[in-house]
Design an enzyme around this catalytic site. Sequence first.
Site, PDB file in Angstrom:
ATOM      1  N   PRO A 185       5.129  -4.625  -1.894  1.00  0.00           N
ATOM      2  CA  PRO A 185       4.450  -4.832  -0.622  1.00  0.00           C
ATOM      3  C   PRO A 185       3.252  -3.913  -0.427  1.00  0.00           C
ATOM      4  O   PRO A 185       3.361  -2.700  -0.570  1.00  0.00           O
ATOM      5  CB  PRO A 185       5.533  -4.553   0.421  1.00  0.00           C
ATOM      6  CG  PRO A 185       6.574  -3.792  -0.295  1.00  0.00           C
ATOM      7  CD  PRO A 185       6.504  -4.177  -1.720  1.00  0.00           C
ATOM      8  N   GLU A 186       2.114  -4.505  -0.171  1.00  0.00           N
ATOM      9  CA  GLU A 186       0.914  -3.756   0.220  1.00  0.00           C
ATOM     10  C   GLU A 186       0.613  -4.163   1.665  1.00  0.00           C
ATOM     11  O   GLU A 186       1.455  -4.736   2.324  1.00  0.00           O
ATOM     12  CB  GLU A 186      -0.242  -4.069  -0.752  1.00  0.00           C
ATOM     13  CG  GLU A 186       0.119  -3.694  -2.198  1.00  0.00           C
ATOM     14  CD  GLU A 186      -1.003  -3.919  -3.202  1.00  0.00           C
ATOM     15  OE1 GLU A 186      -2.173  -3.838  -2.813  1.00  0.00           O
ATOM     16  OE2 GLU A 186      -0.687  -4.175  -4.377  1.00  0.00           O
ATOM     17  N   ARG A 201      15.121  -0.509  -5.850  1.00  0.00           N
ATOM     18  CA  ARG A 201      14.666   0.645  -6.645  1.00  0.00           C
ATOM     19  C   ARG A 201      14.608   1.950  -5.859  1.00  0.00           C
ATOM     20  O   ARG A 201      14.261   2.988  -6.413  1.00  0.00           O
ATOM     21  CB  ARG A 201      13.296   0.349  -7.247  1.00  0.00           C
ATOM     22  CG  ARG A 201      13.363  -0.756  -8.278  1.00  0.00           C
ATOM     23  CD  ARG A 201      12.011  -1.056  -8.888  1.00  0.00           C
ATOM     24  NE  ARG A 201      11.892  -2.483  -9.119  1.00  0.00           N
ATOM     25  CZ  ARG A 201      10.792  -3.090  -9.547  1.00  0.00           C
ATOM     26  NH1 ARG A 201       9.710  -2.389  -9.781  1.00  0.00           N
ATOM     27  NH2 ARG A 201      10.766  -4.378  -9.731  1.00  0.00           N
ATOM     28  N   HIS A 203      21.784  -4.614  -2.524  1.00  0.00           N
ATOM     29  CA  HIS A 203      21.149  -3.301  -2.471  1.00  0.00           C
ATOM     30  C   HIS A 203      20.948  -2.834  -1.037  1.00  0.00           C
ATOM     31  O   HIS A 203      19.952  -2.180  -0.720  1.00  0.00           O
ATOM     32  CB  HIS A 203      19.820  -3.330  -3.227  1.00  0.00           C
ATOM     33  CG  HIS A 203      19.976  -3.743  -4.660  1.00  0.00           C
ATOM     34  ND1 HIS A 203      20.610  -2.940  -5.577  1.00  0.00           N
ATOM     35  CD2 HIS A 203      19.627  -4.872  -5.317  1.00  0.00           C
ATOM     36  CE1 HIS A 203      20.630  -3.562  -6.748  1.00  0.00           C
ATOM     37  NE2 HIS A 203      20.043  -4.732  -6.626  1.00  0.00           N
ATOM     38  N   ARG A 221     -16.477  12.208  -3.547  1.00  0.00           N
ATOM     39  CA  ARG A 221     -15.430  12.288  -4.558  1.00  0.00           C
ATOM     40  C   ARG A 221     -16.026  12.357  -5.958  1.00  0.00           C
ATOM     41  O   ARG A 221     -17.136  11.874  -6.199  1.00  0.00           O
ATOM     42  CB  ARG A 221     -14.506  11.061  -4.472  1.00  0.00           C
ATOM     43  CG  ARG A 221     -13.624  11.043  -3.248  1.00  0.00           C
ATOM     44  CD  ARG A 221     -12.686  12.226  -3.288  1.00  0.00           C
ATOM     45  NE  ARG A 221     -11.869  12.313  -2.094  1.00  0.00           N
ATOM     46  CZ  ARG A 221     -10.594  11.934  -2.058  1.00  0.00           C
ATOM     47  NH1 ARG A 221     -10.022  11.441  -3.121  1.00  0.00           N
ATOM     48  NH2 ARG A 221      -9.905  12.049  -0.951  1.00  0.00           N
ATOM     49  N   ARG A 271      -0.321   2.801 -14.985  1.00  0.00           N
ATOM     50  CA  ARG A 271      -0.036   1.461 -14.512  1.00  0.00           C
ATOM     51  C   ARG A 271      -1.085   0.510 -15.069  1.00  0.00           C
ATOM     52  O   ARG A 271      -2.085   0.935 -15.640  1.00  0.00           O
ATOM     53  CB  ARG A 271       0.047   1.375 -12.995  1.00  0.00           C
ATOM     54  CG  ARG A 271      -1.084   2.056 -12.347  1.00  0.00           C
ATOM     55  CD  ARG A 271      -0.936   2.580 -10.944  1.00  0.00           C
ATOM     56  NE  ARG A 271       0.281   2.953 -10.291  1.00  0.00           N
ATOM     57  CZ  ARG A 271       0.955   4.089 -10.425  1.00  0.00           C
ATOM     58  NH1 ARG A 271       0.628   4.942 -11.354  1.00  0.00           N
ATOM     59  NH2 ARG A 271       1.969   4.364  -9.672  1.00  0.00           N
ATOM     60  N   LYS A 285       0.468   0.861   4.607  1.00  0.00           N
ATOM     61  CA  LYS A 285       1.754   0.295   4.182  1.00  0.00           C
ATOM     62  C   LYS A 285       2.911   0.851   4.995  1.00  0.00           C
ATOM     63  O   LYS A 285       4.070   0.540   4.712  1.00  0.00           O
ATOM     64  CB  LYS A 285       1.993   0.602   2.696  1.00  0.00           C
ATOM     65  CG  LYS A 285       0.877   0.139   1.778  1.00  0.00           C
ATOM     66  CD  LYS A 285       1.065   0.687   0.369  1.00  0.00           C
ATOM     67  CE  LYS A 285      -0.239   0.606  -0.407  1.00  0.00           C
ATOM     68  NZ  LYS A 285      -0.141   1.312  -1.719  1.00  0.00           N
TER      69      LYS A 285
END
Length: 293
Positions: free
Chosen positions: A2-3, A119, A95, A166, A276, A61
Amino acid sequence: MPELPEVEVVRHGLRRWLTGGTIGAVTVLHPRSVRRHLPGPADFADRLVGRNVTEVCRRGKYLWMPLDSGDALLAHLGMSGQLLLQPPGHEPERHLRVRLGLDVPPDAAERELRFVDQRTFGHLLVDRLVPDDAGVGLPAVIAHIARDPLDPAFDDDAFALALRRRRTGVKRALLDQSLISGVGNIYADEALWRSRTHWARPTERISAPETARLLEAVRAVMREALAEGGTSFDSLYVNVNGESGYFERGLNAYGRRDLPCGRCGTPIRREVFMNRSSFSCPKCQPVPPAARF
DNA sequence: CCCCTGTCCTGAGCGC
DNA sequence: TGCGCTCAGGACAGGG
């Protein structure tokens, strides 16, 4: 996974049921799911029982429910978290981690709010509400989380300036929740594909117009996902009614290794970055000079 | 202060 | 059949 769009779908679904409801018995079945509630599971439950839910809010989120006590119940779904509203007698999910009894307004059917998370990257906690920069309350533990790009108060110019300060690659910056929130690996790749940007493009070289195009791409992929009811791939993500929220057909880059780019037909490449996967088009998103890997 | 890496977790899928 | 390996990745602690 989920985002922002998926979490917004959950928020919207929960709002109608939870607003005005009173929390009853709270049972923590797996302590890891409340690990960020530092005083422990007993205190977690104590601060919820009997409290009235006044609203259901979201930033990026994160999802939270302000309570009449001045606290809020905060939730992050992590990779596989679900917030389900079930009839109290419904069979426990495989779960199931936390259950919260709910006395809903008198005309609604009785429900139980369940946190289900395979998870256990997700978590729940109770925290005090503090005023944000606009004087609206948000949980103190997420005060460092930036506004998200669908928030009307998101400051595009400030984001452009922060980006240029940045010294990193643009995808890493998009995933930094203290700079812009709600973007995860899937929507980062989709927005970069849409704006024809390589993930390692140095942030200090990104111009104001380019930032504007990037933000437009982020917003576009999120709005499209919202219109579809939230993106997700595996059945781990289930919306508030228990239905799987699928959106595969809307994806142009993520998960499409070796499949043709929708713009130019070049096979989409997969690379490993930040431990990732990153998916991109080698032709539309060429490696920039002085890329920051 | 800024940047980046390692770590947590479970289950599916795959090669041998 | 079963074992061990890899993969999925959000957020943050801690090192450089």
